[in-house]
Write a protein that holds these residues in place. Structure first.
Motif: not given
Length: 104
Positions: A71-96
């Motif tokens: 669980s981590s705080l992420v700047a709202t303006k960066e969240v879509s990009e961070k989700m894409d990176i996490l998905h490509d990295l192999g993270a699962t069950d990504i929730l905002v």
């Protein structure tokens, strides 16, 4: 933008401090979201590099010892990009999760 003006000689300093803390908490909540996801232990360091949080992410053990929940705080303006990176990295069950208010 708003400015809180207070008399430094005010007899109501505790109320002024409370109001200031509440305003700061609301402003923080509008600038950040909570991102939660699961990731394998092998990829944990890489995932944390993507979502380091405001101070540090919260890493929690799961029943499966090969995975962790983050669980981590992420700047709202960066969240879509961070989700894409996490998905490509192999993270699962990504929730905002939107924040209503905070105290930092």
């Amino acid at each position: 933008q708003a400015i809180l003006i207070a008399n430094p000689e005010s007899k109501h300093q505790p109320i002024i401090d409370l109001l200031k803390r509440r305003i700061e908490g609301y402003i923080t909540a509008t600038k950040f979201v909570m991102v939660m996801y699961n990731v394998s232990v092998e990829l944990l360091d890489q995932a944390i590099a993507v979502t380091p949080g405001k101070r540090s992410p919260t890493v929690t053990a799961l029943d499966d010892p090969n995975f962790k929940a983050v669980s981590s705080l992420v700047a709202t303006k960066e969240v879509s990009e961070k989700m894409d990176i996490l998905h490509d990295l192999g993270a699962t069950d990504i929730l905002v999760i939107d924040l209503k208010n905070t105290r930092m």
